[in-house]
Every structure is written in structure tokens, then in C-alpha cells.
Design a protein around this motif. Structure first.
Motif, PDB file in Angstrom:
ATOM      1  N   VAL A 159       5.200  52.053  63.721  1.00  0.00           N
ATOM      2  CA  VAL A 159       4.143  52.257  64.694  1.00  0.00           C
ATOM      3  C   VAL A 159       3.491  53.613  64.450  1.00  0.00           C
ATOM      4  O   VAL A 159       4.091  54.650  64.645  1.00  0.00           O
ATOM      5  N   ALA A 160       2.258  53.607  63.994  1.00  0.00           N
ATOM      6  CA  ALA A 160       1.579  54.852  63.694  1.00  0.00           C
ATOM      7  C   ALA A 160       1.377  55.643  64.972  1.00  0.00           C
ATOM      8  O   ALA A 160       1.165  55.092  66.040  1.00  0.00           O
ATOM      9  N   ALA A 167      -3.703  47.664  71.780  1.00  0.00           N
ATOM     10  CA  ALA A 167      -5.095  48.110  71.763  1.00  0.00           C
ATOM     11  C   ALA A 167      -5.547  48.427  70.340  1.00  0.00           C
ATOM     12  O   ALA A 167      -6.652  48.041  69.918  1.00  0.00           O
ATOM     13  N   TRP A 168      -4.708  49.137  69.581  1.00  0.00           N
ATOM     14  CA  TRP A 168      -5.048  49.435  68.192  1.00  0.00           C
ATOM     15  C   TRP A 168      -5.281  48.150  67.407  1.00  0.00           C
ATOM     16  O   TRP A 168      -6.254  48.015  66.670  1.00  0.00           O
ATOM     17  N   GLN A 169      -4.380  47.210  67.573  1.00  0.00           N
ATOM     18  CA  GLN A 169      -4.444  45.987  66.779  1.00  0.00           C
ATOM     19  C   GLN A 169      -5.644  45.129  67.155  1.00  0.00           C
ATOM     20  O   GLN A 169      -6.253  44.492  66.291  1.00  0.00           O
ATOM     21  N   GLY A 215      -3.372  47.771  61.812  1.00  0.00           N
ATOM     22  CA  GLY A 215      -3.681  49.137  62.192  1.00  0.00           C
ATOM     23  C   GLY A 215      -2.518  49.916  62.759  1.00  0.00           C
ATOM     24  O   GLY A 215      -2.590  51.135  62.890  1.00  0.00           O
ATOM     25  N   ALA A 216      -1.429  49.253  63.116  1.00  0.00           N
ATOM     26  CA  ALA A 216      -0.321  49.950  63.746  1.00  0.00           C
ATOM     27  C   ALA A 216       0.379  50.913  62.801  1.00  0.00           C
ATOM     28  O   ALA A 216       0.911  51.926  63.232  1.00  0.00           O
ATOM     29  N   HIS A 217       0.353  50.621  61.511  1.00  0.00           N
ATOM     30  CA  HIS A 217       0.996  51.522  60.557  1.00  0.00           C
ATOM     31  C   HIS A 217       0.224  52.824  60.394  1.00  0.00           C
ATOM     32  O   HIS A 217       0.820  53.882  60.235  1.00  0.00           O
ATOM     33  N   ASN A 218      -1.082  52.715  60.391  1.00  0.00           N
ATOM     34  CA  ASN A 218      -1.929  53.889  60.164  1.00  0.00           C
ATOM     35  C   ASN A 218      -3.323  53.550  60.679  1.00  0.00           C
ATOM     36  O   ASN A 218      -4.203  53.128  59.926  1.00  0.00           O
TER      37      ASN A 218
END
Length: 419
Positions: free
Chosen positions: A19-20, A332-334, A391-394
Motif C-alpha cells: 500500500v503506497a 479512493a486511489w484505485q 495505483g496502490a503500490h505507487n
């Protein structure tokens, strides 16, 4: 809901879902293989190593009585089966145009867990009588052991001939060779690609990253290879430049003639390469988020059921000091990344269709420029879509690459005179 729109269940293509942005609390490991990343106790060396198979691999079943907890949690990955997985060609109907002329246009399903790697590769419609054994690279430890023992010529053998010899899906040997007290990078091509930077990344992350990375097949030797030589070269722009310099293409698009690239699954590069994620900068490994600590009748150990941290109460508790609503942040990021992926996919299809319609009327220089725009825009988009974390990684890197895809398309539409 999109490819696991929140692909939070770990899959064969998604065991790296760090999880970024997870900040503040210190990582639980220094990267020493003697110190498991999630706080479990390092397993003691067995009194006697079980007998290996003909490839030199001690199969997972041979360890079940020696390491019962690790084995039981490893077997739990079988619940993440191919049944009900997302069909990307339905979720992204634009892919039949984008991947036209390439195997992924024939079938592209969300991956199941490591337990099904051999099953999935044997069932995919993407293989044919010209497919080589290099496609088996990360599907079984037996192939890894074969390459390490016999050399790179193994990669160029017929796919069906080699696959018929394999019986063990991803298991203990991939990460430990035949010594469960050690964490090992068994894919030598990946170890070579990291080079001296291996000292700067936890070994647990490298062990996951050896299969969760961007790769290509060498045009001459057919060996599985990586398009970089250090961490700095592990971002989409640098990788694209690497491919451009060597004149590499995965296939030629039949409608436009563009020399196309297919991104693989660059989880490691997204987290640890280029502009690293905040998780990487703080020294976390993949195991910190995906292999929760367990304490039960078998003692203390790291779970080998690879799950999203959002589905692990033990990991979520460790994160709660800094993230009051980590799940909400990740969702939300995803969603933002997924929404942009869909919008840009539609634009890539429109651009591809327009280029195909105008191709014969364009002069050679303008056609070559338009083809390069298609290649680059689609690669930047693909690099994000196939990375398996939405997007969760970065989060910042995902949006930066989507920005680059949009910029390419804007240039391309102007070139073709399309608003």
C-alpha cells in the motif's frame, strides 16, 4: 466491478500489493533472510532435507510435516482459484483493438493464485505450436531449476514439450531453493538485472520481484530478460527508451503497422524503481504487507497465504497508528486510477482506429511518427493497467504514467488532424 476493482485479493499476478503511502511506523525487517519481514520467527534448519525430484526440487508436500504451519497457509492459497475471475477483454472491450494481432487479444483473464500457475498456463488460448518454453519461466520451480542447471538454451525449447515434464506450481523452491531458513532470488536473470542495487532492496522484495516484473524475451537467445541494469532504470520511461534503443517490439499491429510493446506485470519496478514509492523508501518489503505474522500451535511464523493487507487484521492493526481509514484511502486511489484507465483506453482505441483509416494516405515520416505515438501511449497505459494494484503500490507513479499516455495521444490526434 473492474478487475477486482480493487484487486485486493492476492493473485498470481498480485502478490506485491503493497500500500503506497504507508508511513511512519518502521519496517519489521532489515532484509536479512534470517529475520522474516512480518515478525515471525525464522524457521530452524531441518535435521535432514527431504529428497528432491529429478529437477533437484524438494516439492512442497515434502515439507508439510517439518513446517506444518507454513505448509497449511501455503495450501490455503488454493481458495483463490480461476473460477469467477475477471475477463479483461470484457472489462476493457478496447483491448481487442489495442492488442490486435497479439495473443492477449485471444484471452486475458485475471490471474488466480500461485497454486494454479501450471493450470492457467496450460489452459490459456494464447499459446500455439510456435510458443517456446520461456513462457514457463515463472510458473514452476522445476523450470527454474532446469534453467539454472542446464543454461539459457532451455528457454528456446518447445513449450508443450517442456510443460509436459512439469508438475509443481510455484512453491517453496522458488523463494528458498531447498533451504527454508533462507530467502533466495532463484531467477538469475532478475538478480543480474538488479546488479549492485540488490544491496539497497530487502531480499524478500527481490524474491517476490523476480517474477513480478517487466521482462522480455531476448530476440536471439529467447532467454527471459529484464530491460534495465539497476533500480534507476526501472520506470516506464526508461524501459521504453531501452526498448527503443534496441529496436525491440513484441509484435506489429496489423491495422496500423506500429511496432507494439506489451507490458507484463511491473510490480517490483513500480514500487522500488525510478521514483520509488514511500513504502520502498522506508525499507519495507512485500512480505511486510502480504505475509502476516502467525502465532498458533505450530509456533510463530510468517503466513504463506498471500493476501492483500486490507484482508489481514494483523497487518491492518500495525498500520492503524498512521492510517485511520487505510481501506478508504486505498479504495479512493484505485477508483481514480481505474476511471482514468477506462477513459484513456477509449482514446487509445479511437486513435488506433483513426491511424488505421489514414495510414495509406500518410507520408513515410508522418506515418512513422504516428506509429511511435501509438506504441508509446499504449505502453504507458499498459504499464499501469497490468501492474495489478490500481495505483496502490505507487499512486504518484501511476498517474504520472497515465499523464504521459494522455500527452502522447494529444500529440497524435493533432498529427492526424483530429480534435
Amino acid at each position: 466491478m473492474k478487475k477486482s476493482h480493487l484487486r485486493t485479493v492476492a493473485t498470481a499476478a498480485c502478490t506485491l500489493a503493497l500500500v503506497a503511502g504507508l508511513a511512519a511506523c518502521a519496517p519489521a525487517t532489515s532484509g536479512n533472510p534470517e529475520e522474516p519481514a512480518t515478525g515471525g520467527t525464522a524457521p530452524e534448519a531441518p535435521a535432514e532435507t527431504p529428497e528432491a525430484d529429478e529437477f533437484g526440487v524438494v516439492l512442497a508436500d515434502s515439507w508439510k510435516d517439518i513446517y506444518p504451519g507454513q505448509y497449511a497457509t501455503y495450501k490455503a492459497n488454493e481458495s483463490n482459484s480461476p473460477d469467477g475471475k475477471m475477463n479483461y477483454l470484457e472489462e476493457y472491450p478496447e483491448l481487442t483493438t489495442m492488442y490486435a494481432g497479439y495473443g492477449f487479444a485471444k484471452g486475458y483473464d485475471e490471474a488466480a493464485s500461485h497454486s494454479f500457475t501450471l493450470h492457467s498456463i496450460s489452459e490459456t488460448p494464447r499459446v500455439n505450436d510456435k510458443t517456446l518454453a520461456n513462457c514457463i519461466t515463472c510458473k514452476t520451480p522445476q523450470f527454474t531449476a532446469m534453467v539454472n542447471r542446464e543454461g539459457d538454451e532451455v528457454y528456446a525449447r518447445p513449450f508443450a514439450e517442456v510443460l509436459a515434464q512439469m508438475s509443481e506450481p510455484i512453491s517453496c523452491y522458488n523463494c528458498h531453493e531447498n533451504d527454508p531458513t533462507q530467502v533466495v532470488v532463484t531467477q538469475k536473470h532478475f538478480a543480474n538485472a538488479i546488479g549492485a542495487d540488490a544491496a539497497n532492496v530487502p531480499v524478500e522484495a527481490q524474491t517476490c520481484g523476480q517474477c513480478h516484473n517487466e521482462y522480455y524475451f531476448d530476440p536471439d537467445t529467447k532467454a527471459t530478460s529484464n530491460p534495465y541494469t539497476d533500480l534507476a532504470g526501472m520506470d516506464a520511461e526508461a524501459i521504453l527508451a531501452y526498448y527503443d534503443e534496441m529496436g525491440f517490439k513484441d509484435w506489429e499491429h496489423p491495422d496500423t503497422g506500429a511496432p507494439m510493446l506489451k507490458a507484463q506485470h511491473p510490480e517490483f519496478e513500480t514500487i522500488y524503481g525510478g521514483e520509488q514509492s514511500s513504502m520502498a523508501k522506508q525499507g519495507y518489503s512485500c512480505a511486510d504487507c502480504h505475509m502476516a505474522p502467525v502465532e498458533d500451535e505450530n509456533g510463530e511464523y510468517s503466513s504463506h497465504e498471500l493476501k492483500s493487507p486490507l484482508e489481514s487484521p494483523e497487518v491492518m492493526e500495525q498500520c492503524s497508528g498512521c492510517h485511520k481509514d487505510l481501506e478508504g484511502e486505498v479504495r479512493a486511489w484505485q477508483k481514480e486510477v481505474t476511471d482514468r484507465e477506462h477513459a484513456i483506453a477509449a482514446d487509445i482505441k479511437r486513435y488506433t482506429d483513426e491511424l488505421a483509416a489514414q495510414k495509406d494516405a500518410l507520408d513515410a515520416d508522418k506515418l512513422a511518427q504516428a506509429q511511435q505515438i501509438q506504441r508509446r501511449a499504449q505502453f504507458y497505459w499498459d504499464y499501469v493497467m497490468v501492474e495489478n494494484s490500481e495505483g496502490a503500490h505507487n499512486y504518484k507513479a501511476a498517474h504520472a504514467n497515465l499523464d504521459k499516455a494522455e500527452a502522447q495521444l494529444e500529440e497524435g490526434f493533432k498529427l492526424l488532424g483530429i480534435a
